[in-house]
Scaffold this motif. Structure first.
Motif, PDB file in Angstrom:
ATOM      1  N   PHE A  36      56.975  -5.241  42.259  1.00  0.00           N
ATOM      2  CA  PHE A  36      58.310  -4.658  42.262  1.00  0.00           C
ATOM      3  C   PHE A  36      59.123  -5.342  41.177  1.00  0.00           C
ATOM      4  N   ARG A  37      60.237  -4.733  40.813  1.00  0.00           N
ATOM      5  CA  ARG A  37      61.092  -5.362  39.821  1.00  0.00           C
ATOM      6  C   ARG A  37      62.550  -5.117  40.148  1.00  0.00           C
ATOM      7  N   GLN A  38      63.363  -6.036  39.698  1.00  0.00           N
ATOM      8  CA  GLN A  38      64.799  -5.928  39.926  1.00  0.00           C
ATOM      9  C   GLN A  38      65.526  -6.293  38.643  1.00  0.00           C
ATOM     10  N   ALA A  39      66.216  -5.307  38.108  1.00  0.00           N
ATOM     11  CA  ALA A  39      67.034  -5.517  36.917  1.00  0.00           C
ATOM     12  C   ALA A  39      68.405  -6.030  37.353  1.00  0.00           C
ATOM     13  N   PRO A  40      69.128  -6.680  36.457  1.00  0.00           N
ATOM     14  CA  PRO A  40      70.449  -7.208  36.810  1.00  0.00           C
ATOM     15  C   PRO A  40      71.368  -6.123  37.341  1.00  0.00           C
ATOM     16  N   GLY A  41      71.952  -6.377  38.494  1.00  0.00           N
ATOM     17  CA  GLY A  41      72.895  -5.445  39.065  1.00  0.00           C
ATOM     18  C   GLY A  41      72.287  -4.227  39.717  1.00  0.00           C
ATOM     19  N   LYS A  42      70.958  -4.200  39.832  1.00  0.00           N
ATOM     20  CA  LYS A  42      70.283  -3.034  40.411  1.00  0.00           C
ATOM     21  C   LYS A  42      69.443  -3.446  41.609  1.00  0.00           C
ATOM     22  N   GLU A  43      69.018  -2.447  42.352  1.00  0.00           N
ATOM     23  CA  GLU A  43      68.168  -2.699  43.502  1.00  0.00           C
ATOM     24  C   GLU A  43      66.739  -2.994  43.052  1.00  0.00           C
ATOM     25  N   ARG A  44      65.969  -3.572  43.952  1.00  0.00           N
ATOM     26  CA  ARG A  44      64.562  -3.833  43.680  1.00  0.00           C
ATOM     27  C   ARG A  44      63.790  -2.522  43.731  1.00  0.00           C
ATOM     28  N   ASP A  45      63.019  -2.254  42.716  1.00  0.00           N
ATOM     29  CA  ASP A  45      62.288  -0.988  42.605  1.00  0.00           C
ATOM     30  C   ASP A  45      60.779  -1.222  42.608  1.00  0.00           C
ATOM     31  N   PHE A  46      60.085  -0.265  43.129  1.00  0.00           N
ATOM     32  CA  PHE A  46      58.628  -0.267  43.119  1.00  0.00           C
ATOM     33  C   PHE A  46      58.112  -0.082  41.698  1.00  0.00           C
ATOM     34  N   VAL A  47      57.043  -0.802  41.372  1.00  0.00           N
ATOM     35  CA  VAL A  47      56.399  -0.657  40.072  1.00  0.00           C
ATOM     36  C   VAL A  47      54.966  -0.147  40.239  1.00  0.00           C
ATOM     37  N   ALA A  48      54.165  -0.869  41.017  1.00  0.00           N
ATOM     38  CA  ALA A  48      52.760  -0.501  41.167  1.00  0.00           C
ATOM     39  C   ALA A  48      52.196  -1.154  42.424  1.00  0.00           C
ATOM     40  N   ALA A  49      51.130  -0.565  42.958  1.00  0.00           N
ATOM     41  CA  ALA A  49      50.473  -1.108  44.140  1.00  0.00           C
ATOM     42  C   ALA A  49      48.984  -0.842  44.065  1.00  0.00           C
ATOM     43  N   ILE A  50      48.234  -1.662  44.793  1.00  0.00           N
ATOM     44  CA  ILE A  50      46.786  -1.526  44.809  1.00  0.00           C
ATOM     45  C   ILE A  50      46.288  -1.853  46.202  1.00  0.00           C
ATOM     46  N   PRO A  87      62.936  -1.732  26.489  1.00  0.00           N
ATOM     47  CA  PRO A  87      64.046  -2.570  26.959  1.00  0.00           C
ATOM     48  C   PRO A  87      64.387  -2.323  28.429  1.00  0.00           C
ATOM     49  N   GLU A  88      64.215  -1.102  28.893  1.00  0.00           N
ATOM     50  CA  GLU A  88      64.523  -0.795  30.294  1.00  0.00           C
ATOM     51  C   GLU A  88      63.515  -1.375  31.274  1.00  0.00           C
ATOM     52  N   ASP A  89      62.452  -1.981  30.768  1.00  0.00           N
ATOM     53  CA  ASP A  89      61.508  -2.700  31.632  1.00  0.00           C
ATOM     54  C   ASP A  89      61.981  -4.119  31.925  1.00  0.00           C
ATOM     55  N   THR A  90      63.058  -4.524  31.291  1.00  0.00           N
ATOM     56  CA  THR A  90      63.600  -5.863  31.520  1.00  0.00           C
ATOM     57  C   THR A  90      64.023  -6.026  32.976  1.00  0.00           C
ATOM     58  N   ALA A  91      63.485  -7.052  33.622  1.00  0.00           N
ATOM     59  CA  ALA A  91      63.756  -7.274  35.045  1.00  0.00           C
ATOM     60  C   ALA A  91      63.034  -8.532  35.487  1.00  0.00           C
ATOM     61  N   VAL A  92      63.370  -8.962  36.683  1.00  0.00           N
ATOM     62  CA  VAL A  92      62.557  -9.962  37.369  1.00  0.00           C
ATOM     63  C   VAL A  92      61.487  -9.212  38.141  1.00  0.00           C
ATOM     64  N   TYR A  93      60.254  -9.585  37.934  1.00  0.00           N
ATOM     65  CA  TYR A  93      59.120  -8.924  38.573  1.00  0.00           C
ATOM     66  C   TYR A  93      58.607  -9.779  39.734  1.00  0.00           C
ATOM     67  N   TYR A  94      58.394  -9.108  40.862  1.00  0.00           N
ATOM     68  CA  TYR A  94      57.931  -9.765  42.076  1.00  0.00           C
ATOM     69  C   TYR A  94      56.598  -9.186  42.523  1.00  0.00           C
ATOM     70  N   CYS A  95      55.731 -10.042  43.017  1.00  0.00           N
ATOM     71  CA  CYS A  95      54.527  -9.550  43.668  1.00  0.00           C
ATOM     72  C   CYS A  95      54.700  -9.682  45.179  1.00  0.00           C
ATOM     73  N   ALA A  96      53.993  -8.842  45.900  1.00  0.00           N
ATOM     74  CA  ALA A  96      54.122  -8.816  47.348  1.00  0.00           C
ATOM     75  C   ALA A  96      52.791  -8.431  47.978  1.00  0.00           C
ATOM     76  N   ALA A  97      52.593  -8.879  49.217  1.00  0.00           N
ATOM     77  CA  ALA A  97      51.355  -8.622  49.942  1.00  0.00           C
ATOM     78  C   ALA A  97      51.638  -7.792  51.185  1.00  0.00           C
ATOM     79  N   ASP A  98      50.825  -6.775  51.373  1.00  0.00           N
ATOM     80  CA  ASP A  98      50.942  -5.833  52.498  1.00  0.00           C
ATOM     81  C   ASP A  98      49.808  -6.098  53.475  1.00  0.00           C
TER      82      ASP A  98
END
Length: 123
Positions: A36-50, A87-98
């Motif tokens: 997932f990723r979160q850009a400044p001032g925006k919500e955390r968004d899904f990027v990819a899953a496996i 440039p719109e890919d700029t964000a903090v990227y998070y990994c997560a486990a399901d």
């Protein structure tokens, strides 16, 4: 499960980066994994899953064709290869486990989160 993401940095538009997320603790191979990723001032968004075995992958429309998620269960690691960065890919990227093993686009389905890694794409 403890997750640690790394590999972020500063890159020019059109460039590439590969993020990694290492896991320790319970059997990594049983978890679905997501980025997932979160850009400044925006919500955390899904990027990819496996899914747990790597047989199913899912992508946000905004990254489809540019990003690739993969995993190496022997190394307890999931990767996010990011090409043709914008440039719109700029964000903090998070990994997560399901814990279910499927991997989904819904952040609420994830049970464990790593700290973020910052990706900055300059124009």
């Amino acid at each position: 499960v403890q997750l640690q993401a790394f590999g972020g940095g500063l890159v020019q538009a059109g460039g590439f980066l590969r993020l990694s997320c290492g896991a320790s603790g319970r059997a990594f191979g049983s978890f679905g994994m997501g980025w997932f990723r979160q850009a400044p001032g925006k919500e955390r968004d899904f990027v990819a899953a496996i899914s747990w075995g790597g047989g199913s992958t899912y992508y946000a429309d905004s990254v489809k064709g540019r990003f690739t998620i993969s995993r190496d269960n022997a190394k307890n690691t999931v990767y996010l290869q990011m090409n043709s960065l914008k440039p719109e890919d700029t964000a903090v990227y998070y990994c997560a486990a399901d814990d279910s093993g499927y991997g989904t686009k819904w952040s609420k389905e994830y049970d464990y989160w790593g700290q973020g890694t910052l990706v900055t794409v300059s124009s």
